[in-house]
Structures are given as structure tokens and as C-alpha cells.
Design a protein around this motif. Sequence first.
Motif, PDB file in Angstrom:
ATOM      1  N   MET A   1       0.804  -1.219   0.000  1.00  0.00           N
ATOM      2  CA  MET A   1       0.000   0.000   0.000  1.00  0.00           C
ATOM      3  C   MET A   1       0.838   1.270   0.000  1.00  0.00           C
ATOM      4  SD  MET A   1      -1.544   0.268   3.879  1.00  0.00           S
ATOM      5  CE  MET A   1      -2.005  -1.427   4.160  1.00  0.00           C
ATOM      6  N   ALA A   2       2.145   1.131  -0.173  1.00  0.00           N
ATOM      7  CA  ALA A   2       2.979   2.327  -0.317  1.00  0.00           C
ATOM      8  C   ALA A   2       2.510   3.096  -1.551  1.00  0.00           C
ATOM      9  CB  ALA A   2       4.451   1.945  -0.458  1.00  0.00           C
ATOM     10  N   SER A   3       2.737   4.382  -1.554  1.00  0.00           N
ATOM     11  CA  SER A   3       2.292   5.218  -2.664  1.00  0.00           C
ATOM     12  C   SER A   3       3.455   6.030  -3.228  1.00  0.00           C
ATOM     13  CB  SER A   3       1.206   6.173  -2.169  1.00  0.00           C
ATOM     14  OG  SER A   3       0.755   6.983  -3.215  1.00  0.00           O
ATOM     15  N   PRO A   4       3.750   5.929  -4.526  1.00  0.00           N
ATOM     16  CA  PRO A   4       3.087   5.108  -5.540  1.00  0.00           C
ATOM     17  C   PRO A   4       3.325   3.604  -5.304  1.00  0.00           C
ATOM     18  CG  PRO A   4       5.062   6.135  -6.448  1.00  0.00           C
ATOM     19  CD  PRO A   4       4.858   6.731  -5.097  1.00  0.00           C
ATOM     20  N   PRO A   5       2.487   2.757  -5.927  1.00  0.00           N
ATOM     21  CA  PRO A   5       2.568   1.324  -5.667  1.00  0.00           C
ATOM     22  C   PRO A   5       3.947   0.759  -5.998  1.00  0.00           C
ATOM     23  CG  PRO A   5       0.648   1.858  -7.020  1.00  0.00           C
ATOM     24  CD  PRO A   5       1.463   3.108  -6.909  1.00  0.00           C
ATOM     25  N   PRO A   6       4.519  -0.010  -5.095  1.00  0.00           N
ATOM     26  CA  PRO A   6       5.842  -0.600  -5.357  1.00  0.00           C
ATOM     27  C   PRO A   6       5.757  -1.728  -6.387  1.00  0.00           C
ATOM     28  CG  PRO A   6       4.968  -1.385  -3.265  1.00  0.00           C
ATOM     29  CD  PRO A   6       4.002  -0.360  -3.772  1.00  0.00           C
ATOM     30  N   SER A   7       6.848  -1.955  -7.071  1.00  0.00           N
ATOM     31  CA  SER A   7       6.921  -3.095  -7.979  1.00  0.00           C
ATOM     32  C   SER A   7       7.071  -4.372  -7.158  1.00  0.00           C
ATOM     33  CB  SER A   7       8.113  -2.939  -8.919  1.00  0.00           C
ATOM     34  OG  SER A   7       9.318  -3.135  -8.203  1.00  0.00           O
ATOM     35  N   TYR A   8       6.805  -5.500  -7.799  1.00  0.00           N
ATOM     36  CA  TYR A   8       6.973  -6.763  -7.070  1.00  0.00           C
ATOM     37  C   TYR A   8       8.443  -7.011  -6.713  1.00  0.00           C
ATOM     38  CZ  TYR A   8       2.123  -8.324  -7.532  1.00  0.00           C
ATOM     39  OH  TYR A   8       0.771  -8.455  -7.417  1.00  0.00           O
ATOM     40  N   GLN A   9       9.358  -6.503  -7.513  1.00  0.00           N
ATOM     41  CA  GLN A   9      10.784  -6.630  -7.153  1.00  0.00           C
ATOM     42  C   GLN A   9      11.052  -5.898  -5.840  1.00  0.00           C
ATOM     43  OE1 GLN A   9       9.849  -6.209 -10.359  1.00  0.00           O
ATOM     44  NE2 GLN A   9      10.625  -8.196 -11.062  1.00  0.00           N
ATOM     45  N   GLU A  10      10.449  -4.735  -5.713  1.00  0.00           N
ATOM     46  CA  GLU A  10      10.655  -3.951  -4.491  1.00  0.00           C
ATOM     47  C   GLU A  10      10.007  -4.643  -3.291  1.00  0.00           C
ATOM     48  OE1 GLU A  10      10.956   0.363  -6.764  1.00  0.00           O
ATOM     49  OE2 GLU A  10       9.031  -0.355  -6.039  1.00  0.00           O
TER      50      GLU A  10
END
Lengths: 212, 171
Positions: free
Chosen positions: A170-179
Motif C-alpha cells: 500500500m505504499a504510494s506510488p505502488p511498489p513493484s513486485y521486485q521492491e
Amino acid sequence: MSSRTALRTAYDDRSYTRGESVERAEVGALVRSAVDGDAAAWKALVEGLGPLVWSVVRAHRLSDADGHEVYQTVWFRFAQHLGRIREPDKAGSWLASTARNECLKTLRSLSRLTVTDDPQLLDRVSEDGTPEQSLLDSEEAAAHSERVRRLWQEFDQLGDRCRRLLRVLMASPPPSYQEVSAALGVAVGSIGPLRQRCLRRLRARLDARGTS
Amino acid sequence: MTDDDRGDRDGSGAGGFEDVEDSSDFGEVEDGLLEEELRQAAAALDPVPEALRQLALDAYALYDLDARVAELTFDSLLDSLPVRGAGDVPRMLTFQVGELSVDVEVGGDGLMGQVLPPQPARIEVLSGPGPGASLTADELGRFTGAPPPVGPFALRLHTGGDVVVTEWLRA
């Protein structure tokens, strides 16, 4: 009802393909500009990736004091290593995994000191963290903020694995799956299925309370 | 798996649909909406504290291409066995870059350490982007300082024409 429509619109405006949103594609370029001395690029990195770092800290449920120090340490180290980051495009993953490691180090040192009754571990949402006052200006908005509060409450009571994953997602902007993978130390391939399961579990809890 | 089983029990009264595979677009869209709602809730209820946002902005001042970074190669917090019943044992740290290493002990009454190979140095104890307290290492590279660092800290060493900064970590 209208708030829900607004949410739908907001969501449709952005790409469903995680990690390929405009914001994330810019990370590498921003890092390179910051390396060249562009303070505005650094600011954009802090605005764009700060919430991810904060989410990782919160996902690990550190005390406020520990969390604040971890957050600072991560950014100080990022600034220190800026010119040596091997893959600028993956700066988000670098920050996420650095934050994770610092969190784990903190948790390990805490368990070593056998601190058992840190009151700050118990309650995360402080009273002054309520939604902006302007939201309360109409009944509809009041209903919305009540829903937000309940959503947060149900989220907070999910099992550890789901709570941790969703807090990072739910971080904004949405994190990538790698992140997300770097933030939690889980395989990229397991994130999608786990995300689906956790979101549906959360929705079931909301439905059970009749708040959906 | 086990820590999530609680959710199953809680949700059972509502009809246990949540774990049924739903590959339809509708399910995906619903998931996305709920995630977006969580994102807005987090932004409202648990945002990055303003003071931290500002500190991260100010941290750009720590970017220094001319300084070499000495990486943490030993940390007694991680690399040694816990000492039972002794909470005040100093923490031992070693930083290294190239041929240069810095041993640091952080204890209750301050910090002491040694630059190796032995050499005089001016050392700043940094706690953030601003200037830090200044120490001097003698000809044998030994230095002491008080009070001990609290929170994030790094040492900036000036030796000869060289500037070395230790990797940031928490005291």
C-alpha cells in the motif's frame, strides 16, 4: 457511493502492470540526475520512494523511536552510496532491502536485550493520525472516514504475513513486485497469489462486519 | 501459513468465499480497488512523518563523490554470540575500505577506536547531514570521544589528503 466511484476512477488511471508504471521507470533517470548534482531529482526520489521505505519500517512493527532511526539511516546510507549504486533502476529495491535489513537488525538486538514490554509495540495508530478534518465536512465524508477507520482496523488484525505484505503493497506510488520482494525477503512469484489471498481475506473480514 | 489461519476462522461466518480461486477480471478489479483503498487509508492514517521527510531531503548533503566509503565488515551485534546478563558490553565495529580499516568500540561512556594502519587523522562524528563533533587520532591511530553517538552515526576521517566515511548505521 460516490467515494467508491472516485476510487475506481483513480485506480483505472494507472497501469495494472506493476513495476512498469511511469513513476518507477523514472527512478533510474532520477538517480543518475541526483548523481550529477540535481537536488530536484533527489527530492523526487524522496517523495517517490520515501513512502515505500516507511512502509517497510511499519511492516516490521518497530517502535516509533526505532522506526524513525531506521528510516533516517536508510536515507543517509542511500545518499552515501548514491554514486556507487550499480543498478540505478533498482534503487527502490536497494532502499527496500536496506530498510528490511536494518529492521531485522533492530528486532534481533531487541530480542537480545529481552525487552518484553515496550508499550509502543502495541498500538500503531495514534489519535492525531485521523484523516484530514476536511473529510469530515459532510455526512457522506464522515461515513467514508468511518469506513477507512474500520478498514485500517481489520487490516491491522490480519495475520502477520498478510499484514506485512499489505503494508508494503500500500505504499504510494505502488511498489513493484521486485521492491516488495526486496522489502520482505520473499520470492517475486509468490507475491501475486499471496496478495490475492490476503486482500480477499481482508474483504471477507469487512463483509463479516457489514462494513463493505 | 499458520499465522494467517486466524483469518480463516474469523471469515468463516461470512461464507468462506475468500480463498476460492477467482481468476475473473471482476475479482482482479475488486482486489485492485481494495488495495487502492488501503493505499489511501495509509496515506491518511500512517504517512511518512513530516520531520522524517525533511531529514531525507536534507540527506542529499551527505552525497560526496570524493569520499571513500568504508563498509561495515564486523558488528558484534550480529557477528558474535550474545553475552548473557551483560547489557553494557561495548559494541565492536570494524569498517574497511581498501587497505584502511577502522576499529570502533561504542560503549556507555563514549567511543574509542583505532585507524589501521596506524596514522594520525582528524575524525568527525556525524549524526546527520550537519557537521559533527571533532576528534583527533594520534600517531598510532588511536582515538577516543564522548558522549557516545545516539541514533544514526558515521565517522568521517581525514587522513593525509584522503577522506573516508564509514557506512551509516545505528548506534
